[in-house]
Design an enzyme around this catalytic site. Structure first.
Site, PDB file in Angstrom:
ATOM      1  N   GLU A  35       1.051   0.371   9.952  1.00 24.85           N
ATOM      2  CA  GLU A  35      -0.201  -0.549   9.892  1.00 24.85           C
ATOM      3  C   GLU A  35      -0.726   0.450  10.602  1.00 24.85           C
ATOM      4  OE1 GLU A  35      -0.983  -4.752  10.626  1.00 24.85           O
ATOM      5  OE2 GLU A  35       0.950  -5.223   9.570  1.00 24.85           O
TER       6      GLU A  35
ATOM      7  N   LEU B 109       0.864  -1.077  -0.219  1.00 25.89           N
ATOM      8  CA  LEU B 109      -0.436   0.145   0.210  1.00 25.89           C
ATOM      9  C   LEU B 109       1.327   1.068   0.005  1.00 25.89           C
ATOM     10  CD1 LEU B 109      -3.000   1.300   0.211  1.00 25.89           C
ATOM     11  CD2 LEU B 109      -2.108   0.712   2.309  1.00 25.89           C
TER      12      LEU B 109
ATOM     13  N   SER C 112      -0.153   7.593   6.157  1.00 28.33           N
ATOM     14  CA  SER C 112      -0.570   7.456   6.578  1.00 28.33           C
ATOM     15  C   SER C 112      -1.825   7.835   5.700  1.00 28.33           C
ATOM     16  CB  SER C 112      -0.024   8.933   7.948  1.00 28.33           C
ATOM     17  OG  SER C 112       0.912   8.765   8.342  1.00 28.33           O
TER      18      SER C 112
ATOM     19  N   HIS D   7      17.796  -4.881  33.597  1.00 25.33           N
ATOM     20  CA  HIS D   7      19.227  -5.134  32.393  1.00 25.33           C
ATOM     21  C   HIS D   7      20.705  -5.020  33.597  1.00 25.33           C
ATOM     22  CE1 HIS D   7      16.388  -8.388  30.509  1.00 25.33           C
ATOM     23  NE2 HIS D   7      17.122  -9.374  30.215  1.00 25.33           N
TER      24      HIS D   7
HETATM   25  C1  LIG Z   1       9.268  -2.731   9.903  1.00 21.45           C
HETATM   26  C2  LIG Z   1       7.935  -1.177   7.967  1.00 21.45           C
HETATM   27  C3  LIG Z   1       6.859  -2.502   8.162  1.00 21.45           C
HETATM   28  C4  LIG Z   1       6.187  -2.339   6.641  1.00 21.45           C
HETATM   29  N1  LIG Z   1       5.739  -2.552   6.104  1.00 21.45           N
HETATM   30  C5  LIG Z   1       4.309  -2.140   5.561  1.00 21.45           C
HETATM   31  C6  LIG Z   1       3.896  -2.970   4.443  1.00 21.45           C
HETATM   32  O1  LIG Z   1       4.478  -4.817   4.193  1.00 21.45           O
HETATM   33  N2  LIG Z   1       3.507  -2.880   3.669  1.00 21.45           N
HETATM   34  C7  LIG Z   1       2.802  -1.354   3.280  1.00 21.45           C
HETATM   35  O2  LIG Z   1       2.005  -0.835   2.664  1.00 21.45           O
HETATM   36  N3  LIG Z   1       3.756  -0.491   3.819  1.00 21.45           N
HETATM   37  C8  LIG Z   1       4.296  -1.139   5.041  1.00 21.45           C
HETATM   38  N4  LIG Z   1       5.305   0.360   6.120  1.00 21.45           N
HETATM   39  C9  LIG Z   1       5.224   1.232   5.896  1.00 21.45           C
HETATM   40  C10 LIG Z   1       4.117   1.871   7.025  1.00 21.45           C
HETATM   41  O3  LIG Z   1       2.937   1.599   7.159  1.00 21.45           O
HETATM   42  C11 LIG Z   1       3.818   3.360   7.197  1.00 21.45           C
HETATM   43  O4  LIG Z   1       5.362   3.530   8.119  1.00 21.45           O
HETATM   44  C12 LIG Z   1       3.201   4.046   8.211  1.00 21.45           C
HETATM   45  O5  LIG Z   1       1.684   4.168   7.253  1.00 21.45           O
HETATM   46  C13 LIG Z   1       3.235   5.715   8.052  1.00 21.45           C
HETATM   47  O6  LIG Z   1       3.624   6.258   6.902  1.00 21.45           O
HETATM   48  P1  LIG Z   1       4.864   6.942   7.655  1.00 21.45           P
HETATM   49  O7  LIG Z   1       5.666   6.455   7.492  1.00 21.45           O
HETATM   50  O8  LIG Z   1       4.868   7.236   5.291  1.00 21.45           O
HETATM   51  O9  LIG Z   1       4.716   8.306   7.781  1.00 21.45           O
HETATM   52  P2  LIG Z   1       3.823   9.927   7.775  1.00 21.45           P
HETATM   53  O10 LIG Z   1       2.685   9.614   7.109  1.00 21.45           O
HETATM   54  O11 LIG Z   1       4.845  10.263   6.541  1.00 21.45           O
HETATM   55  O12 LIG Z   1       3.766  10.251   8.642  1.00 21.45           O
HETATM   56  C14 LIG Z   1       5.639  10.756   9.390  1.00 21.45           C
HETATM   57  C15 LIG Z   1       4.999  11.051  11.155  1.00 21.45           C
HETATM   58  O13 LIG Z   1       3.921  12.196  10.736  1.00 21.45           O
HETATM   59  C16 LIG Z   1       2.585  11.973  11.576  1.00 21.45           C
HETATM   60  N5  LIG Z   1       1.370  12.019  10.767  1.00 21.45           N
HETATM   61  C17 LIG Z   1       1.156  11.786   9.802  1.00 21.45           C
HETATM   62  N6  LIG Z   1      -0.355  12.145   8.938  1.00 21.45           N
HETATM   63  C18 LIG Z   1      -0.789  12.540  10.459  1.00 21.45           C
HETATM   64  C19 LIG Z   1      -1.909  13.495  10.504  1.00 21.45           C
HETATM   65  N7  LIG Z   1      -2.176  13.698   9.744  1.00 21.45           N
HETATM   66  N8  LIG Z   1      -1.685  13.841  12.391  1.00 21.45           N
HETATM   67  C20 LIG Z   1      -0.946  13.864  12.605  1.00 21.45           C
HETATM   68  N9  LIG Z   1       0.119  12.895  12.507  1.00 21.45           N
HETATM   69  C21 LIG Z   1       0.133  12.624  11.736  1.00 21.45           C
HETATM   70  C22 LIG Z   1       2.515  10.597  11.749  1.00 21.45           C
HETATM   71  O14 LIG Z   1       2.277   9.889  12.632  1.00 21.45           O
HETATM   72  C23 LIG Z   1       4.091  10.130  11.725  1.00 21.45           C
HETATM   73  O15 LIG Z   1       4.771  10.825  13.319  1.00 21.45           O
HETATM   74  C24 LIG Z   1       6.084  -0.355   6.849  1.00 21.45           C
HETATM   75  C25 LIG Z   1       6.845   0.607   7.630  1.00 21.45           C
HETATM   76  C26 LIG Z   1       7.583  -0.074   8.685  1.00 21.45           C
HETATM   77  C27 LIG Z   1       8.276   0.800   9.253  1.00 21.45           C
END
Ligand SMILES: Cc1cc2nc3c(=O)[nH]c(=O)nc-3n(C[C@H](O)[C@H](O)[C@H](O)COP(=O)(O)OP(=O)(O)OC[C@H]3O[C@@H](n4cnc5c(N)ncnc54)[C@H](O)[C@@H]3O)c2cc1C
Length: 382
Positions: free
Chosen positions: A358, A125, A132, A333
């Site tokens: 997620e 996705l 987000s 620890h």
């Molecule tokens: C180890 C790992 C495995 C993953 N596996 C998958 C997978 O299998 N498939 C997949 O599709 N994705 C996967 N992801 C992606 C994951 O779902 C996203 O990282 C997550 O949804 C957040 O998106 P972003 O990292 O782009 O952060 P962003 O959306 O860019 O957010 C950055 C920061 O801003 C905050 N923020 C953003 N919008 C708002 C708002 N409206 N109000 C307040 N705060 C906000 C967020 O909480 C965060 O702190 C994975 C991520 C990791 C780290």
């Protein structure tokens, strides 16, 4: 509400616990260091039914109810977080949406392969510009004859290098649409594998779609229904993250209790010190509160009630509990907790992901707040 485990649930719980403790737990450190879960361990998990957890019994799956599935995830996480995440993504984010939205033809084609170890599932996705805000995704699916042609880039796809089947979301004429994409599809390239802080046994990759032709018959659900399918799957997987947090927190507590009874300072085991006892008691309290949330939410799901709000609460509480508990149990620890030879260091790193994957904690907060304000007649935006 009766939370007594049935005979079947008790049998499954014991089976999960035995297998995870005997086969997975001893390999946790090696999985972290080698940055992969051994293929033969995943095959053993197939034999135990872990890949077929949610597949109905009439299709030779385990047909677990949601609560029993949560017990499985909890035991997996107690043994190893990477293995737990791999199987959680497979079951919650690929197998379940296929069961819920797949045509008979799609189920005939893929369910058996997913259930019996031929194809691991992955969920694609997230994009560089759509985390987000998943609806902002830019990958496109253009109908061309009998196929959709996919173009775009997905990032951080868990199981990216090992999956046989991807559930991919792309923008089509009708809106965001879900597709079942086989790993061997020409035009799909599995790219860069990320170096991650924790969950190092999980392959987390970029996917490139460059004119990848996917048969229209592989569209999951109606055109334009993709976001709904993704969000529905994420409800279950967020509850699953609560169960992972529960198992991981229990393991962290276990490690700290053992350590505190063996480690001597000032002539006595540190377990004799009240501040250590307080850490242990607080961790246990947080764990039991989380167990209630996970159990209640699973009960809502199993009794056919809406559980989306509770799943967000379980995920938010679970992620915070796991972060707080692993942090404090590492502190118990002392310097040993900072060293690789102790499992608590790995759990501390692994659990940090739970506040991000997620749906971040902030997004769970928004979803919870939105539910409250909606009930008051006020619409709020993320
Ligand atoms: C180890 C790992 C495995 C993953 N596996 C998958 C997978 O299998 N498939 C997949 O599709 N994705 C996967 N992801 C992606 C994951 O779902 C996203 O990282 C997550 O949804 C957040 O998106 P972003 O990292 O782009 O952060 P962003 O959306 O860019 O957010 C950055 C920061 O801003 C905050 N923020 C953003 N919008 C708002 C708002 N409206 N109000 C307040 N705060 C906000 C967020 O909480 C965060 O702190 C994975 C991520 C990791 C780290």
């Amino acid at each position: 509400m009766d939370f007594t485990l049935s005979e079947d649930q008790l049998m499954f719980k014991k089976m999960f616990a035995d297998f995870c403790a005997k086969e997975i737990r001893p390999q946790g450190e090696q999985i972290d260091q080698a940055e992969e879960v051994p293929a033969d361990l995943l095959e053993q998990a197939v034999d135990q039914g872990f890949w077929a957890a949610l597949v109905p019994e009439e299709l030779d799956g385990c047909g677990l109810d949601i609560y029993t599935y949560m017990l499985m995830l909890e035991e997996l996480a107690r043994a190893d977080m990477s293995t737990a995440l791999i199987l959680s993504v497979h079951n919650s984010l690929v197998v379940k949406p296929l069961i819920d939205h797949g045509t008979d033809e799609q189920k005939n084609r893929y369910l058996e392969a997913l259930a019996f170890g031929e194809m691991l599932g992955a969920f694609a996705l997230t994009e560089p510009g759509a985390g987000s805000d998943a609806a902002a995704l830019a990958t496109t699916g253009t109908l061309d004859g009998e196929d959709y042609v996919l173009d775009g880039t997905k990032i951080w796809v868990s199981n990216g290098a090992t999956a046989g089947l991807f559930l991919v979301f792309a923008k089509t004429e009708e809106g965001i649409t879900a597709f079942l994409v086989e790993a061997s599809t020409p035009g799909l390239q599995v790219g860069y594998r990320e170096k991650t802080l924790g969950l190092r046994g999980v392959s987390c990759n970029t996917l490139y779609f460059d004119g990848a032709r996917v048969p229209a018959a592989n569209r999951l659900g109606e055109g334009g229904q993709g976001l709904k399918i993704a969000l529905g799957a994420l409800e279950l997987s967020r509850l699953g993250m609560g169960a992972l947090a529960l198992g991981a927190s229990e393991r962290a507590l276990e490690e700290a209790v053992q350590f505190s009874m063996e480690h001597i300072q000032f002539g006595v085991p540190i377990a004799q010190k009240q501040i250590i006892q307080n850490y242990i008691a607080d961790a246990k309290t947080q764990i039991e509160a989380l167990r209630c949330l996970v159990t209640h939410t699973a009960w809502l799901a199993d009794s056919g009630q809406d559980f989306g709000l509770q799943a967000s609460i379980a995920k938010l509480c679970g992620a915070r509990t796991a972060s707080a508990v692993t942090d404090k149990m590492l502190q118990v620890h002392g310097g040993y907790g900072y060293m690789k030879e102790y499992a608590i260091e790995r759990y501390y790193r692994d659990c940090r992901s739970l506040e991000i994957i997620e749906g971040t904690s902030q997004i769970q907060q928004f979803l919870i707040a939105r539910n409250i304000y909606n009930a008051e007649g006020l619409a709020i935006q993320p």
